[in-house]
Structure formats: structure tokens, C-alpha cells
Scaffold this motif. Structure first.
Motif, PDB file in Angstrom:
ATOM      1  N   THR A 207     -20.973  27.142 -48.188  1.00 20.46           N
ATOM      2  CA  THR A 207     -20.584  27.625 -49.374  1.00 20.46           C
ATOM      3  C   THR A 207     -22.015  27.931 -50.297  1.00 20.46           C
ATOM      4  O   THR A 207     -22.128  28.937 -50.920  1.00 20.46           O
ATOM      5  CB  THR A 207     -19.320  27.279 -50.076  1.00 20.46           C
ATOM      6  OG1 THR A 207     -18.463  27.262 -49.052  1.00 20.46           O
ATOM      7  CG2 THR A 207     -19.113  28.136 -51.421  1.00 20.46           C
ATOM      8  N   TRP A 268     -14.400  23.058 -53.788  1.00 29.66           N
ATOM      9  CA  TRP A 268     -15.233  24.036 -52.950  1.00 29.66           C
ATOM     10  C   TRP A 268     -15.079  25.426 -53.473  1.00 29.66           C
ATOM     11  O   TRP A 268     -15.771  26.018 -52.713  1.00 29.66           O
ATOM     12  CB  TRP A 268     -14.967  23.902 -51.610  1.00 29.66           C
ATOM     13  CG  TRP A 268     -14.823  22.292 -50.981  1.00 29.66           C
ATOM     14  CD1 TRP A 268     -15.547  21.352 -51.530  1.00 29.66           C
ATOM     15  CD2 TRP A 268     -14.477  21.900 -49.819  1.00 29.66           C
ATOM     16  NE1 TRP A 268     -15.149  20.045 -51.132  1.00 29.66           N
ATOM     17  CE2 TRP A 268     -14.473  20.291 -49.741  1.00 29.66           C
ATOM     18  CE3 TRP A 268     -13.446  22.450 -48.679  1.00 29.66           C
ATOM     19  CZ2 TRP A 268     -14.045  19.616 -48.637  1.00 29.66           C
ATOM     20  CZ3 TRP A 268     -13.142  21.431 -47.692  1.00 29.66           C
ATOM     21  CH2 TRP A 268     -13.221  20.157 -47.542  1.00 29.66           C
ATOM     22  N   THR A 273     -15.638  32.800 -51.945  1.00 32.44           N
ATOM     23  CA  THR A 273     -15.791  33.050 -50.572  1.00 32.44           C
ATOM     24  C   THR A 273     -15.099  34.356 -50.232  1.00 32.44           C
ATOM     25  O   THR A 273     -15.335  34.808 -48.960  1.00 32.44           O
ATOM     26  CB  THR A 273     -15.659  32.161 -49.487  1.00 32.44           C
ATOM     27  OG1 THR A 273     -14.316  31.621 -49.436  1.00 32.44           O
ATOM     28  CG2 THR A 273     -16.165  30.834 -50.075  1.00 32.44           C
ATOM     29  N   LEU A 279     -17.155  32.547 -44.235  1.00 30.19           N
ATOM     30  CA  LEU A 279     -16.765  31.197 -44.937  1.00 30.19           C
ATOM     31  C   LEU A 279     -15.510  31.181 -45.343  1.00 30.19           C
ATOM     32  O   LEU A 279     -14.843  30.329 -45.303  1.00 30.19           O
ATOM     33  CB  LEU A 279     -17.662  31.432 -46.396  1.00 30.19           C
ATOM     34  CG  LEU A 279     -19.160  31.197 -46.463  1.00 30.19           C
ATOM     35  CD1 LEU A 279     -19.669  31.368 -47.801  1.00 30.19           C
ATOM     36  CD2 LEU A 279     -19.513  29.742 -45.987  1.00 30.19           C
ATOM     37  N   HIS A 283     -12.367  28.160 -45.358  1.00 30.85           N
ATOM     38  CA  HIS A 283     -11.737  27.617 -46.621  1.00 30.85           C
ATOM     39  C   HIS A 283     -10.067  27.942 -46.217  1.00 30.85           C
ATOM     40  O   HIS A 283      -9.278  26.922 -46.546  1.00 30.85           O
ATOM     41  CB  HIS A 283     -11.958  28.325 -47.771  1.00 30.85           C
ATOM     42  CG  HIS A 283     -13.361  27.816 -48.254  1.00 30.85           C
ATOM     43  ND1 HIS A 283     -13.408  26.939 -49.304  1.00 30.85           N
ATOM     44  CD2 HIS A 283     -14.630  28.236 -48.010  1.00 30.85           C
ATOM     45  CE1 HIS A 283     -14.765  26.892 -49.640  1.00 30.85           C
ATOM     46  NE2 HIS A 283     -15.638  27.487 -49.000  1.00 30.85           N
TER      47      HIS A 283
END
Length: 405
Positions: A207, A268, A273, A279, A283
Motif C-alpha cells: 500500500t 492499513w 486503495t 491493492l 484489503h
């Protein structure tokens, strides 16, 4: 584990390596990713056809146990081994199996999958039990040689997976007085813990590397609490007896673990994202871990069946993280840009839809379980068909940049 991306080696070689041998057998991810994707494409539609009575197939073990076992020790383990056989080379700078040795490992994996639906049980069990201890020993030796003790727990988890597999087979033939489902739940718990460890290293790093100027504030106490609570909760889920007091303790621990995992994920910054599919799939897939833990808690409290939580972890978390990591690491290790196409985005969406349909539709409408199975299996199979169509030619050829690997 190094914070470096998987496709980055510790040091640049002084001279370009001489390329030799079939490209498919130059690095662990190549044969195991192709095999895992092909197995995912074929096995789930086969299982649904058998479950719905559309296909009568003589298997080495009961169909339900075949499905559960093979998705863990066939599909998920293949990806884990492909990942680790590749990653350990990057982490240690030492060569992992390639060429004939790697081909032998891949053929051993394949032989076990074929024997499950064609051969006698004894042959299937012997083939199935051989691979994990062998690879775990190889990786342990390399990690010790490189004094890379930080990643030894991952090799230990492979040995624990091998132990769970052994208990499964011994329980199945009656040598141990254990339900075969118990070691399968233990294997799923171990795979989830492997995902938690690896995701905690790569998702924040990926990330930040893709977001200029982003510095994530990942607090160590939150990380440790999430891992410890999840390990404890899964331990209680697998081993605690189904009694009122234990059910309450296990349920509350699962709830705490789910909340800790939400806190970990929020560190995070998943929202950042949303415009980077390579990405957001990681997640979003990781978000299925707290969902799965919460659903397991509901099962412990007697509100839901165990199936919802199991499939949230197995399809949403494991399947999603696998399709995400298989695309990212394969792109990196074949010298291609870390930017996915519309077809790959469609594969991500299909896996997430498969998870949602399998988990949520039966909860809302229990009588629609057959429909949920068919729709989920269709989405799942289509996702891995897309992966095979795009990536198989890449994995059969030398890296795009001409380097070894």
C-alpha cells in the motif's frame, strides 16, 4: 520476514544469470500457481455436481471430506508452497528447488490430487502426506543456513499443517478416535494464521509503495493483539468442547479477535486503495477474516451454523487473498507492471461474489442453498479460468525482462 516486496531480491547479482531449463520450473510459484488455479477451476464445479447428485464419482474418501480436504491441502497449500518456495529465495539469497527437483515436488502434488479421484485410498494417503514435510524440511534448512530465524515460524506452520493432515488420515481410517472434520478445521485455522502473518508484512508495504508520500502508522500493540487473539480464538474454536461454558468463552474470544482484526485492517487505510484493484483485492479479502471470526462466534452462541464462518474464511479470505497474491507476485516475478487489466479485475470481483453468495445467500434464504452453490461455483470457476487464460502463457515463458526466475 523482510519488508521488501516479494519480487525484490536482497542484492543485485553482479552478472546476469545464465538462463537454463524449462521456464515453468525456474521458480516455485510457476508450477504451483498454474496447478492451483487449474485445480480451483475443475474441483469446485465437480464438487457441486457430486453434491447435487448430478455426477456419481467413486472417490478415495467421502465426497464432503474430499471437498473440504482438497480445498485446503490441494488448492490453498499449493499456493502457499509456491509462494514460500519463491519468497525464501528472496529472503535468504539462497536457491530454492528448481528444474527437476521443483518438477518432482509439483508432480507429487498433482499425483495426490489425481489419486484422490482415481486411485485406492492407501496410495492417495501416501502421496498426500509426503509433500508438506518434505518442503517444510527444505525451507527450514535454507532459513537456518541463512540465519533467517524470523521466518522460521512459517516453516513450523507447514509442519503443523502436515501434522493436521496426518491426524485427518488416521482419523478417517479409525486409527485415531478423532472426527476427520477436527483436523480440517485445524488446517483452516493454520492457513488463516499464515495469511495473517504474511498479510501483515506485505499489505502495508504494498500500500505504501503504491501511494506516494503515504506513511502508515502501524502500531505494534494492535498488530500483536490481533494476532494473539486470533490464534487463541481459533485454538478454542478447534479444540474446546461443545459445552455451554466453553461455547461462551470461545464465542466471546472470537468476537474480540474479530474486533482486533478490524482495528488492524483500519491501520492499513483500505479506503486509500479504492482506485488500485491490485491493492483493494488484498484489503477486501482480508476483511473477510473478521467477518469469518464473527460468524464463527455466532455459531458458538448457537445462532448460526458453522458453515457460514468456515466459508467466509475459506472463500472470502483465503480465496480472495490467493487470487490477489497470485496476480501480484506472478506479475512481479515475470517482469511485468503491477497494474492489472479489466479481466483480472473481473476475476477479483467474481471471487468476492462467490464468497458473498456462498456465505450470505443461504443465511438469508436457507432453501436457496443449491442455487447459492451453483452461482458461487460458477463465479469461482470463471475467476480462475480468467487467471489461467492470462497467466499460463506468462508462466510458461522466460521473464518479460529476460532475467532468471
Amino acid at each position: 520476514m523482510s519488508s521488501l516486496p516479494l519480487h525484490t531480491s536482497p542484492a543485485e547479482p553482479t552478472a546476469a544469470p545464465q538462463l537454463s531449463g524449462w521456464p515453468l520450473l525456474r521458480l516455485g510459484f510457476r508450477p504451483f500457481y498454474v496447478g492451483a488455479a487449474a485445480f480451483a477451476l475443475l474441483s469446485i464445479p465437480l464438487w457441486v455436481a457430486v453434491y447435487l447428485g448430478q455426477w456419481n464419482l467413486a472417490m478415495a474418501l467421502p465426497p464432503l471430506l474430499w471437498h473440504a480436504h482438497e480445498m485446503l491441502f490441494g488448492f490453498a497449500v499449493a499456493v502457499i508452497l509456491g509462494f514460500l518456495l519463491t519468497a525464501v529465495k528472496a529472503w535468504t539469497g539462497l536457491a530454492t528447488p528448481r528444474g527437476a527437483a521443483l518438477g518432482a515436488l509439483a508432480l507429487l502434488w498433482l499425483a495426490a490430487r489425481v489419486a484422490a479421484v482415481t486411485g485406492p485410498y492407501t496410495l492417495y494417503a501416501a502421496l498426500d502426506l509426503a509433500l508438506l514435510p518434505l518442503v517444510a524440511a527444505m525451507l527450514t534448512r535454507l532459513l537456518l543456513r541463512a540465519r533467517n530465524r524470523r521466518n522460521l515460524p512459517l516453516a513450523a506452520m507447514l509442519m503443523l499443517l502436515a501434522l493436521a493432515n496426518g491426524v485427518f488420515h488416521l482419523g478417517l481410517i479409525g486409527v485415531l478416535d478423532v472426527s476427520p472434520l477436527a483436523p480440517l478445521y485445524a488446517a483452516l485455522a493454520l492457513i488463516v494464521m499464515i495469511e495473517c502473518v504474511i498479510a501483515g508484512r506485505v499489505i502495508p508495504a504494498f500500500t505504501m509503495s503504491a501511494t506516494p508520500g503515504l506513511k502508515l502508522k502501524v502500531r505494534a500493540p494492535v498488530e500483536r493483539a490481533a494476532l494473539a487473539l486470533t490464534a487463541l480464538a481459533l485454538l478454542l474454536w478447534v479444540f474446546a468442547p461443545a459445552e455451554a461454558g466453553w461455547n461462551m468463552l470461545g464465542g466471546f474470544t472470537l468476537v474480540l479477535a474479530a474486533l482486533a482484526q478490524v482495528g488492524r485492517l483500519l491501520q492499513w487505510q483500505p479506503a486509500i486503495t479504492r482506485h488500485r484493484p491490485i491493492l483493494w483485492i488484498l484489503h477486501l479479502s482480508y476483511a473477510w477474516i473478521p467477518v469469518g471470526l464473527a460468524l464463527l462466534a455466532a455459531a458458538r452462541f448457537g445462532v448460526l451454523s458453522m458453515s457460514a464462518g468456515v466459508h467466509a474464511l475459506a472463500i472470502g479470505a483465503t480465496g480472495g487473498l490467493i487470487i490477489g497474491m497470485m496476480t501480484r507476485t506472478a506479475r512481479g516475478h515475470t517482469g511485468r507492471a503491477l497494474q492489472v487489466s479489466r479481466a483480472e479485475i473481473a476475476a477479483y470481483v467474481l471471487v468476492m461474489l462467490a464468497a458473498a453468495l456462498r456465505v450470505l445467500l443461504p443465511l438469508a434464504m436457507p432453501l436457496w442453498l443449491p442455487l447459492a452453490l451453483v452461482l458461487s461455483a460458477t463465479g469461482w470457476a470463471a475467476a480462475f479460468a480468467i487467471y489461467l487464460f492470462i497467466y499460463t502463457p506468462w508462466l510458461l515463458k522466460t521473464r518479460f525482462d529476460g532475467k532468471d526466475g
